[in-house]
Scaffold this motif. Sequence first.
Motif, short mmCIF file in Angstrom:
data_model
loop_
_atom_site.label_atom_id
_atom_site.label_comp_id
_atom_site.label_asym_id
_atom_site.label_seq_id
_atom_site.Cartn_x
_atom_site.Cartn_y
_atom_site.Cartn_z
N LEU A 51 -6.80 2.34 9.83
CA LEU A 51 -7.85 1.78 8.98
C LEU A 51 -9.20 2.23 9.52
O LEU A 51 -9.47 2.10 10.72
CB LEU A 51 -7.78 0.25 8.98
CG LEU A 51 -8.96 -0.48 8.32
CD1 LEU A 51 -9.04 -0.16 6.82
CD2 LEU A 51 -8.85 -1.99 8.55
N THR A 96 -13.49 2.13 8.54
CA THR A 96 -14.60 1.73 7.69
C THR A 96 -15.81 2.60 8.02
O THR A 96 -15.87 3.23 9.07
CB THR A 96 -14.96 0.25 7.88
OG1 THR A 96 -15.33 0.02 9.25
CG2 THR A 96 -13.80 -0.65 7.51
N LEU A 106 0.85 -1.18 0.00
CA LEU A 106 0.00 0.00 0.00
C LEU A 106 0.89 1.24 0.00
O LEU A 106 1.88 1.30 0.74
CB LEU A 106 -0.90 0.01 1.24
CG LEU A 106 -2.06 -0.99 1.25
CD1 LEU A 106 -2.64 -1.10 2.65
CD2 LEU A 106 -3.13 -0.57 0.26
N ALA A 142 -11.89 -5.47 5.01
CA ALA A 142 -10.93 -4.37 4.96
C ALA A 142 -9.60 -4.78 5.59
O ALA A 142 -8.52 -4.47 5.06
CB ALA A 142 -11.51 -3.15 5.68
N GLU A 160 -7.62 -6.80 3.12
CA GLU A 160 -6.95 -5.97 2.11
C GLU A 160 -5.69 -5.32 2.69
O GLU A 160 -4.65 -5.27 2.04
CB GLU A 160 -7.92 -4.90 1.61
CG GLU A 160 -9.06 -5.43 0.76
CD GLU A 160 -8.56 -5.94 -0.59
OE1 GLU A 160 -7.79 -5.22 -1.24
OE2 GLU A 160 -8.94 -7.06 -0.97
N VAL A 161 -5.80 -4.81 3.90
CA VAL A 161 -4.64 -4.17 4.54
C VAL A 161 -3.55 -5.21 4.80
O VAL A 161 -2.36 -4.95 4.56
CB VAL A 161 -5.07 -3.47 5.84
CG1 VAL A 161 -3.85 -3.01 6.64
CG2 VAL A 161 -5.96 -2.27 5.52
N THR A 169 -5.57 5.71 1.08
CA THR A 169 -6.04 4.85 0.00
C THR A 169 -7.46 4.39 0.30
O THR A 169 -7.76 4.00 1.44
CB THR A 169 -5.14 3.62 -0.18
OG1 THR A 169 -3.82 4.04 -0.53
CG2 THR A 169 -5.67 2.70 -1.26
N SER A 170 -8.33 4.44 -0.71
CA SER A 170 -9.67 3.88 -0.60
C SER A 170 -9.62 2.42 -1.03
O SER A 170 -9.16 2.11 -2.12
CB SER A 170 -10.65 4.66 -1.48
OG SER A 170 -11.95 4.10 -1.40
N LEU A 171 -10.07 1.53 -0.16
CA LEU A 171 -10.01 0.10 -0.45
C LEU A 171 -11.24 -0.32 -1.25
O LEU A 171 -12.35 0.12 -0.97
CB LEU A 171 -9.95 -0.69 0.85
CG LEU A 171 -8.77 -0.37 1.78
CD1 LEU A 171 -8.87 -1.22 3.04
CD2 LEU A 171 -7.44 -0.61 1.08
N ASP A 172 -11.04 -1.18 -2.22
CA ASP A 172 -12.13 -1.67 -3.06
C ASP A 172 -12.66 -2.97 -2.45
O ASP A 172 -12.09 -4.03 -2.63
CB ASP A 172 -11.63 -1.91 -4.49
CG ASP A 172 -12.74 -2.36 -5.42
OD1 ASP A 172 -13.92 -2.34 -5.00
OD2 ASP A 172 -12.44 -2.73 -6.57
N LEU A 173 -13.77 -2.85 -1.73
CA LEU A 173 -14.36 -4.00 -1.07
C LEU A 173 -15.59 -4.52 -1.80
O LEU A 173 -16.19 -5.50 -1.38
CB LEU A 173 -14.74 -3.64 0.37
CG LEU A 173 -13.62 -3.11 1.26
CD1 LEU A 173 -14.15 -2.81 2.64
CD2 LEU A 173 -12.46 -4.08 1.32
#
Length: 227
Positions: free
Chosen positions: A84, A86, A25, A110, A113-114, A30-34
């Motif tokens: 992080l 959400t 990362l 999330a 992803e991290v 950063t916006s995570l694509d979930l």
Amino acid sequence: MAAPRRAADGRLDTRPGPDPAGPPLPPGTTSLDLGGRAEALVAVPGGPSGARPLLVFCHGAGGEAAQSLAAVGDVATARGVAVLATTSVSTTWDLLAGGLGRDVAVLDAALQEVAAGLAVSRVALGGFSDGGSYALSLGLANGDLFEAVLAFSPGFVAPPGREGRPRIWVAHGTHDRVLPVERCGRRVAQQLSTAGYDVTYDEFDGGHVVTPGLVTAALDTWLGPSG
């Protein structure tokens, strides 16, 4: 849609560690694509590479992930801590809106992803107001993941189960008109102390707020003054 059984139990499966398997990362937010409408943001400090502490932070009622980063992100990343955040699926967290499930599943996704893109040395869970109550409740159920829980102006604690013994930090303002200190912060801290948890209680002269000074105090309790 029914929540997965594990999410309904309030348990998180993901365990971030020092050896991520995916591409790193980048520093910054950063916006995570979930997928779907799930929203998650991660703020990664700059500086030397290596495993970093990770603070997962939950916003107050009616909030969103960006507000969590605005509340704690600058102080945390200046200390080398990744954050992080959400956004709750409803106007507040699932525990307060019908039962654990969807927000737990989003948080687990999330974290996954991290974990794939960030080397993590240790993890804490924090939150403000309803998010503080959520952090305490979810944190006690996942004390094998979160070594500390940092609760700013929480209303209550209602864990679906208890796993591990995370250290607890609670702060509450003496002039809080949203969640009065007498029946919220003080009571929560006493309940947890009586249950045998290592609790640091920080009562301050103020209202229903998160301040940089409080964030520093929370991080000091978790990481140590120079951590």
